[in-house]
Each structure stands twice: as C-alpha cells, then as structure tokens.
Enzyme design. Structure first.
Site, PDB file in Angstrom:
ATOM      1  N   THR A 112       0.824  -1.208   0.000  1.00  9.18           N
ATOM      2  CA  THR A 112       0.000   0.000   0.000  1.00  9.18           C
ATOM      3  C   THR A 112       0.858   1.259   0.000  1.00  9.18           C
ATOM      4  OG1 THR A 112      -1.747  -1.141   1.209  1.00  9.18           O
ATOM      5  CG2 THR A 112      -1.766   1.262   1.281  1.00  9.18           C
ATOM      6  N   ASP A 118       1.658  -8.405  10.562  1.00  9.59           N
ATOM      7  CA  ASP A 118       2.960  -9.059  10.761  1.00  9.59           C
ATOM      8  C   ASP A 118       3.968  -8.173  11.486  1.00  9.59           C
ATOM      9  OD1 ASP A 118       1.885 -11.159   9.391  1.00  9.59           O
ATOM     10  OD2 ASP A 118       3.031 -10.863   7.554  1.00  9.59           O
ATOM     11  N   ARG A 125       4.470 -13.789   7.086  1.00 12.59           N
ATOM     12  CA  ARG A 125       4.975 -14.219   5.786  1.00 12.59           C
ATOM     13  C   ARG A 125       6.501 -14.225   5.748  1.00 12.59           C
ATOM     14  NH1 ARG A 125       2.669 -10.683   3.201  1.00 12.59           N
ATOM     15  NH2 ARG A 125       0.864 -11.757   2.352  1.00 12.59           N
TER      16      ARG A 125
END
Length: 448
Positions: A191, A219, A264
């Site tokens: 973003t 995260d 991730r």
C-alpha cells in the site's frame, strides 16, 4: 542518598542527519486546536518543527558514532497549518488484507479532521485503490457521524479493501476531479509503495495535495516502525489459540499441538505469542531456517520432547521452513509480496511420517486460526494505538506535510518519508532482544 550527578556526554551536531520530509508549502493558517507553545501553561502544547527523535537510542560511552546518526521529525500538531479546514476535502482508503483496528483508524481520522480541525467533508474510498479508479465504478462514501459512530466495535473495514495497484495518473486525475486535498492511505508495504507512486505523480504535476501513509500490517514488519496497529490483537488471539492447542496436546498420548500463525517473512507474532503463552516448546520463524532430519533436526528434538513429557506445543509462522521445499514458490501476490509454500500441512505430514515410520504413537492437532485472528476487533492496546496513528496523520496532513508515513519508533511518533519506509523490511533480529527470550522460554536449541 541523593542521586549522584550524571556525566554529560556530548555528540557533535554535525554527526546528526535530520531526515527531510516533503512539504507542500509554508503554513499560512493558525491551527484551530486548543493548544499553546508556552511551557508550564497548564495546557497541551503544539509540537515544534525542531523537535526530533533519534533513530538509534543506544549510545556507548567513550565511542563516537560511525557516520551520521538519523533523526526524524516528531509527529504531532503544528501551531500553523497549510490547509484552510473550511475549504479542505479529505479522503481515506484502506488496502491489503484485513487487520484488527482498521475501523478504529477510519473513525479517528474522521473525528479529528471533522470535529477538531473543522474539515467539512471526509470521504471513504471503497475497496482499496480500486475505488480511486472511476472505471471500476465504486463511488466514494461521504462519512458522517452516524456512519462511523460504532464502527470501532467491529473488525474489518467499513470501506472494504483490495490488493493490487492502479495507475497513479488515473488516481491523481480522480483526486483532482473530486477536489480531494488530502488522501490517507492505510496499509502495509504494498500500500505504501502505491502511495509513494501517487505522491510522486502529485509532485510531478506540482499539485497541492497531501498523501499520508498510516502503517497497517498484522505481521509488524514495516521498517522504521516499532509496532503497527493490529499486531498486539493478533498476539493476544494467537496466545488464546495456543492455550487451547496445549490442552489438546495434553489430552492425547504423544499429543502435538501444531499452530500456524501469520508471518509471511517476519516471525514477530510467533515470537510474541510464545512469550505470552509460556507453554510453547518449539517456535519456528522465517528468519531462522531449520532442518527436519538427522540427530540435530527438528523431528529428533520433537521425539526427545515426547519421550520425556508425552506432549508438545509447536507454533510455526506461515513463512517459516521455506528451505525445506523441493520446489520453491514463485511469483508475487497482488500486493507485490513473494508467494510461499504452505508450511503448516507440510510440517504436520512430516511429523506423522517420522513417528509412523518408527511405529511410535502420535496425535497431531493442527490449527490455522489466521483469518479468525485478523478479522477480530482491536483490543484495548491496539485501539489506543490506532487513535494515536490516525490523529497524528491528520496533524501531519493539515500542516501541509506529504509523502510520509507516520511511524512509531522509540516510543515516539515520527514522520518517515514513504521512500524510506518502502526501501526495506523489518525482521526479527536473531541477535536482538526478542529471539533470545524465545529460546529461553521454549528451551529449544538455537539451530535445528
């Protein structure tokens, strides 16, 4: 006994580098906020432009820093502002995956801009950057008191969200055509990369439009940001799941509770949930590659744990163990994040295979609570953080600052240029303070 006087340690001003922040022009209007510049007046004060926050809090006595030390503008309300509130139109867009606290940020941006600054119109952009492309056909929502009154009690985002980029030129055309003076972009790394492209296009056209980023990632992996909103809610939710998985593991002979959490490329949720739980025996994170097989591998360590205690609790971050897959995942998702193989089911099967090949009983309870956790409403800690991020973003925008992300660093809110924020990622430091605590809490070896 009175405190002994401290020894002054001076650092030459020439070693400090103030990170420059883009500005639309000289602020011409007095702020409508009820604050003062006078110390000791018994009233909240404005934040002066020369109030700075050091990037590195550590200073070693007797050693001079190597190279210039970064210092950032402290975020907060300025005495004079660039935009005339009565003539200013604001918009807010939420992008990427869901995260606890998005509605809180939307509400606080509206409340601060509308009630404290007197901005007459705040627009909500629907479904991420798609809503800034007229061809998609998602008109903005005009926010009002009734619309935002109770949204902070709910998870998700009332505006909807999406991943993926849109043409910055098209977005800037949309901003101009709709008379939008300030755009708040709420989202993670992808973003903010998109927001920086919008800022660059606005700058190229020399338009007086402020583009401000508010960092959102469950995260907690945004650079120059100590903590992003939603992270502690995720830790709290993960700990609750670990509590249940521990009970499940206890209830079976050689029971293994295996919980996959989000993360991730960074293991912050796994690490912090481990410390909150104090029941986890193995924590696996992306920053520490591990081996399954051999006498020093994870499976052998798990077997020794079960032989000793008959149960085990394992937490694995979604991006951990990518070195174990024969075929690497390729490509990126719509937000530009690298795709990964799914470590959860893979690890579960490897555990089952290991024990079954040795004719040892095993009961693996695998839990993946990721979407449940990220869709939850924000907890109290994150609610406060959301409000602080949102209001400081409004202060920055009204002062005419642009092309920046409001970040939280060294327990202070600061202005960081978007280009810096998106230039790198924050990762769990193996030699830092958090990971050694995880190793102490679990008792696991430093490497498998």
């Amino acid at each position: 006994m009175p405190d002994e006087p401290g020894i002054p340690i001076s650092i030459p001003e020439s070693t400090l580098y103030r990170v420059p922040v883009p500005h639309l022009g000289k602020p011409q209007h007095p702020s409508p906020l009820a604050r003062t510049t006078v110390r000791g007046a018994g009233q909240a004060r404005f934040t002066p432009e020369n109030q700075l926050v050091r990037y590195s809090p550590n200073i070693f006595e007797g050693e001079m820093p190597e190279g210039p030390q970064l210092v950032f503008e402290k975020a907060g309300p300025r005495e004079r502002i660039f935009f005339n509130p009565a003539e200013t139109r604001v918009a807010i867009v939420t992008c990427g995956g869901l995260c606890p606290g998005l509605n809180n940020v939307i509400r606080s941006v509206f409340v601060d801009a509308h009630f404290n600054y007197g901005v007459k119109e705040v627009l909500g952009i629907q479904y991420g950057y798609e809503g800034l492309n007229p061809k998609v056909g998602l008109p903005p929502i005009r926010l009002d008191v009734d619309l935002v009154e109770n949204i902070h009690e709910e998870g998700g985002t009332m505006l909807g969200s999406s991943r993926g980029v849109q043409d910055p030129a098209v977005i800037v055309d949309f901003l101009v055509e709709n008379g939008i003076d300030i755009l708040f972009c709420v989202g993670g790394d992808g973003t903010q990369r998109g927001a920086n492209q919008i800022f660059e296009e606005v700058t190229r056209r020399q338009l007086p439009i402020s583009i401000i980023g508010i960092p959102k990632t469950i995260d907690n992996d945004i650079a120059y940001c100590q903590s992003t909103f939603g992270f502690m809610t995720a830790v709290e939710g993960a700990e609750r799941v670990l509590r249940g998985a521990h009970v499940e593991a206890h209830g079976a002979r050689n029971g293994v509770g295996l919980v996959k959490v989000m993360g991730r490329d960074a293991g912050f949720i796994a690490a912090m949930a481990t410390l909150a739980s104090q029941e986890v025996n193995f924590t696996l994170v992306p920053e520490v590659p591990f081996n399954l097989d051999g006498p020093t591998g994870f499976l052998a360590a798990l077997q020794r744990r079960l032989e000793a205690r008959r149960h085990a609790l394992v937490v694995v971050a979604e991006g951990a163990g990518q070195n174990l897959f024969e075929k690497k995942a390729t490509g990126k998702d719509a937000s530009g994040n690298s795709l990964h193989q799914d470590i959860g089911p893979f690890l579960k099967q490897k555990i089952l295979d290991h024990f079954q090949s040795r004719s040892l009983p095993i009961a693996v309870k695998y839990i993946d609570p990721s979407y449940y956790i990220r869709s939850a409403p924000a907890n109290s800690e994150d609610r406060v953080l959301c409000d602080q991020y949102a209001r400081r973003a409004v202060h920055a925008a009204m002062a005419g600052k642009t092309g920046l992300v409001v970040c939280y660093w060294n327990d202070r809110f600061i202005h960081v240029p978007m280009e810096m924020v998106t230039s790198k990622h924050k990762r769990l430091e193996i030699e830092g303070t958090l990971w050694p605590l995880v190793l102490e809490a679990t008792g696991q070896p430093a490497k498998f």
